[in-house]
Design a protein around this motif. Structure first.
Motif, PDB file in Angstrom:
ATOM      1  N   ALA A   1       1.086  -1.216  -0.079  1.00  0.00           N
ATOM      2  CA  ALA A   1       0.014  -0.009   0.088  1.00  0.00           C
ATOM      3  C   ALA A   1       0.758   1.013   0.080  1.00  0.00           C
ATOM      4  O   ALA A   1       0.747   2.165  -0.891  1.00  0.00           O
ATOM      5  N   ARG A   2       2.077   1.238   0.796  1.00  0.00           N
ATOM      6  CA  ARG A   2       2.689   2.478   0.974  1.00  0.00           C
ATOM      7  C   ARG A   2       3.214   2.763  -0.519  1.00  0.00           C
ATOM      8  O   ARG A   2       3.497   3.945  -0.836  1.00  0.00           O
ATOM      9  N   ALA A   3       3.986   1.831  -0.950  1.00  0.00           N
ATOM     10  CA  ALA A   3       4.657   1.872  -2.320  1.00  0.00           C
ATOM     11  C   ALA A   3       3.756   2.274  -3.570  1.00  0.00           C
ATOM     12  O   ALA A   3       4.206   2.973  -4.413  1.00  0.00           O
ATOM     13  N   LEU A   4       2.460   2.006  -3.426  1.00  0.00           N
ATOM     14  CA  LEU A   4       1.426   2.367  -4.265  1.00  0.00           C
ATOM     15  C   LEU A   4       0.762   3.670  -3.921  1.00  0.00           C
ATOM     16  O   LEU A   4      -0.275   3.976  -4.467  1.00  0.00           O
ATOM     17  N   THR A   5       1.094   4.436  -2.871  1.00  0.00           N
ATOM     18  CA  THR A   5       0.405   5.809  -2.630  1.00  0.00           C
ATOM     19  C   THR A   5       0.275   6.581  -3.982  1.00  0.00           C
ATOM     20  O   THR A   5      -0.932   7.061  -3.974  1.00  0.00           O
ATOM     21  N   PRO A   6       1.270   6.978  -4.694  1.00  0.00           N
ATOM     22  CA  PRO A   6       0.775   7.701  -5.756  1.00  0.00           C
ATOM     23  C   PRO A   6      -0.228   7.473  -6.746  1.00  0.00           C
ATOM     24  O   PRO A   6      -0.941   8.218  -7.201  1.00  0.00           O
ATOM     25  N   VAL A   7      -0.378   6.184  -6.754  1.00  0.00           N
ATOM     26  CA  VAL A   7      -1.522   5.693  -7.609  1.00  0.00           C
ATOM     27  C   VAL A   7      -2.864   5.483  -6.639  1.00  0.00           C
ATOM     28  O   VAL A   7      -3.871   4.677  -7.190  1.00  0.00           O
TER      29      VAL A   7
ATOM     30  N   LEU B   1      -6.528   3.348  -7.982  1.00  0.00           N
ATOM     31  CA  LEU B   1      -6.783   2.130  -7.317  1.00  0.00           C
ATOM     32  C   LEU B   1      -8.243   2.084  -6.779  1.00  0.00           C
ATOM     33  O   LEU B   1      -8.951   1.049  -6.545  1.00  0.00           O
ATOM     34  N   ALA B   2      -8.381   2.963  -5.840  1.00  0.00           N
ATOM     35  CA  ALA B   2      -9.719   3.081  -5.349  1.00  0.00           C
ATOM     36  C   ALA B   2     -10.895   3.152  -6.218  1.00  0.00           C
ATOM     37  O   ALA B   2     -11.885   2.875  -6.053  1.00  0.00           O
ATOM     38  N   ALA B   3     -10.474   3.901  -7.437  1.00  0.00           N
ATOM     39  CA  ALA B   3     -11.639   3.860  -8.430  1.00  0.00           C
ATOM     40  C   ALA B   3     -12.002   2.580  -9.073  1.00  0.00           C
ATOM     41  O   ALA B   3     -13.076   2.566  -9.402  1.00  0.00           O
ATOM     42  N   ILE B   4     -11.038   1.780  -8.840  1.00  0.00           N
ATOM     43  CA  ILE B   4     -11.318   0.285  -9.576  1.00  0.00           C
ATOM     44  C   ILE B   4     -11.586  -0.576  -8.325  1.00  0.00           C
ATOM     45  O   ILE B   4     -11.482  -2.080  -8.535  1.00  0.00           O
ATOM     46  N   ASN B   5     -11.826  -0.232  -7.384  1.00  0.00           N
ATOM     47  CA  ASN B   5     -12.285  -0.995  -6.135  1.00  0.00           C
ATOM     48  C   ASN B   5     -11.296  -2.034  -5.688  1.00  0.00           C
ATOM     49  O   ASN B   5     -11.415  -3.246  -5.463  1.00  0.00           O
ATOM     50  N   VAL B   6      -9.875  -1.486  -5.683  1.00  0.00           N
ATOM     51  CA  VAL B   6      -8.817  -2.328  -5.027  1.00  0.00           C
ATOM     52  C   VAL B   6      -8.803  -2.349  -3.792  1.00  0.00           C
ATOM     53  O   VAL B   6      -8.785  -1.431  -2.956  1.00  0.00           O
ATOM     54  N   SER B   7      -9.096  -3.651  -3.108  1.00  0.00           N
ATOM     55  CA  SER B   7      -8.823  -3.942  -1.767  1.00  0.00           C
ATOM     56  C   SER B   7      -7.358  -4.340  -1.206  1.00  0.00           C
ATOM     57  O   SER B   7      -6.588  -4.659  -1.956  1.00  0.00           O
TER      58      SER B   7
END
Length: 503
Positions: A404-410, A414-420
């Motif tokens: 999650a921390r490494a993917l902070t910029p995107v 990710l939230a828009a496509i419902n990534v959990s």
């Protein structure tokens, strides 16, 4: 006995090679008999009880072929049908009796005593090889008939356990060639190079991909999209490098004896359509199914509908050849449907020629093949359906919380496509996709073994494709292959069986 084992590399192979060439100086018959006896020893190392079965099959089929060589046409045809029926009955008992009994019990909803039959390793390969010999004898196409050469043709250890499926006209004339019995430095260099490339595919790639495939298929649960794809892709590349590696090792081992085997792989994942895939994957089996099943059924000679039916029958039976189970039947039916769709698509003139079209077509073909691999590998139908659900988004998308921390910029995307996110598994996730990336790069972007060895005529039907990585007998190549061999042999502490041994 495994090609990737110390007992094979340090004992069986050197003794067999030395005996073959020493005897070859005195008598070609003795050398051929030695190699056949060594091949029977190789087979008996697995289970000595099945050597008599193999010998009985060989003697029966050789006797039938002798009778088929002459006589009235009606008698010869009846004998051919009876001989093929006997071969299929033997194969059916050992490979399919348990499946039919369990299926009958399920259909009748009645308990039926389980039929425990141990499958003789390689029975599908030596049965198909001999059926082809019988048919060609009936057709008058067999010229070389010496029993020692037939015995060696069937038992020849580089192909006996998992192919390739050999044809007599390719092999038996080579066993009668005087040059085969003379030790050749070129054959040793070429054969060893091909063998160690294949060994590296098996122990450095396939065996390292196996745990990532097993993590999904052994306990599928309800996998999310990326977990499902990582497991399926890991298996797709594991199977590719395992069987491709075995085929390379078989070709390389045979070349040590001066005998060339046919190609069995030609970068099948680079295929732009499913028909091309089958011309590149397990090429000798595809050839057998075409020549001895699809064409005798009528091929494409009786109209479009009959052609599609023949394709479906051929692929369903090809699926059952791989294993006795509904999963294999579905796998074959899927490929039959894919081939039918491809044929209809081509008849409508929808095939493009541009580079972009080929890239898109290759990606679509690969996805179709991977989808079918789910049934090929899954332990049962519910597991296969659960994995398919995850593969196409039915269980959502989830990532390890550690990423999650490494993917902070995107994160917004990710939230828009419902990534959990889920706890744990971050290291395994990264490790799995790293191995998949390495395997994909090698499978899609690098030359294959026959392209690397193109200047050395590595196999019977190999076509020279000159490239920057073409092998040459130089010190640089010797050092590179020595390093590859050392890395591979250091990984032989626990040799794993080849996947196609089970078929």
């Amino acid at each position: 006995m495994l090609f990737n084992s110390w007992i094979f590399l340090l004992a069986f192979l050197p003794v067999t090679l030395a005996g073959f060439f020493l005897l070859g100086r005195r008598s070609h018959f003795l050398a051929a008999a030695w190699l056949a006896a060594a091949s029977l020893f190789f087979y008996g190392w697995w289970d000595l009880r099945y050597v008599p079965l193999l010998l009985a099959s060989i003697c029966f089929n050789y006797g039938c072929s002798t009778l088929l060589a002459s006589g009235p046409a009606a008698r010869r045809k009846a004998l051919l049908i009876a001989a093929i029926g006997a071969n299929l009955a033997l194969l059916g008992y050992y490979k399919y009796a348990g499946f039919f009994v369990s299926s009958l019990a399920a259909l009748l909803a009645q308990p039926v005593p389980a039929l425990q039959v141990m499958l003789p390793v390689g029975i599908s390969f030596f049965t198909f090889t001999q059926i082809a010999f019988l048919v060609d004898t009936y057709r008058g196409q067999v010229r070389e008939r010496r029993f020692v050469h037939y015995l060696l043709f069937v038992t020849y250890f580089p192909h006996l356990i998992a192919g390739p499926v050999l044809h007599h006209k390719e092999m038996m004339p080579q066993f009668a060639d005087r040059k085969v019995f003379r030790l050749s430095q070129e054959n040793i260099a070429v054969g060893a190079s091909i063998f160690f490339i294949g060994l590296a595919k098996k122990v450095l790639l396939a065996d390292n991909l196996a745990p990532h495939a097993g993590a999904l298929f052994n306990q599928p649960g309800e996998p999310s999209l990326l977990i499902a794809w990582s497991g399926v892709l890991a298996y797709a590349f594991q199977l590719y490098f395992d069987f491709s590696g075995y085929s390379d090792m078989a070709i390389g081992l045979s070349r040590l004896f001066g005998v060339k085997l046919p190609l069995n792989f030609d970068s099948p994942y680079k295929a732009a359509n499913i028909a091309e895939f089958w011309r590149r994957w397990h090429m000798t089996l595809s050839r057998f199914l075409r020549d001895y099943l699809y064409i005798p059924l009528g091929g494409n000679r009786h109209g479009g509908a009959r052609r599609y039916l023949n394709l479906m029958v051929t692929m369903v039976l090809g699926g059952l050849w791989h294993g006795a189970g509904w999963n294999f039947l579905i796998w074959g039916a899927l490929h039959g449907a894919f081939l039918g769709i491809h044929g209809a698509w081509r008849s409508l003139g929808f095939c493009g020629q541009s580079a972009a079209w080929r890239i898109a077509a290759t990606a679509l073909t690969f996805m179709a093949v991977c989808t079918a691999w789910v049934f090929f590998r899954a332990t049962d139908l519910p597991s296969a359906l659960a994995i398919l659900g995850g593969l196409y988004g039915g269980n959502g998308i989830a990532l390890p919380d550690a990423l999650a921390r490494a993917l902070t910029p995107v994160q917004p995307l990710l939230a828009a496509i419902n990534v959990s996110y889920y706890l744990g598994g971050g290291a395994a996730f990264v490790d799995s996709w790293t191995w998949i990336a390495i395997a994909a790069l090698l499978a899609f972007a690098c030359p294959n073994t026959q392209q690397i060895m193109c200047l050395a005529e590595p196999a019977l039907d190999a076509k020279p494709v000159i490239n920057g990585l073409a092998w040459r007998p130089t010190r640089r190549w010797a050092a590179a292959l020595a390093g590859l061999a050392l890395a591979s042999m250091l990984s032989l502490n626990r040799p794993a069986e080849f996947l196609y041994f089970q078929f």
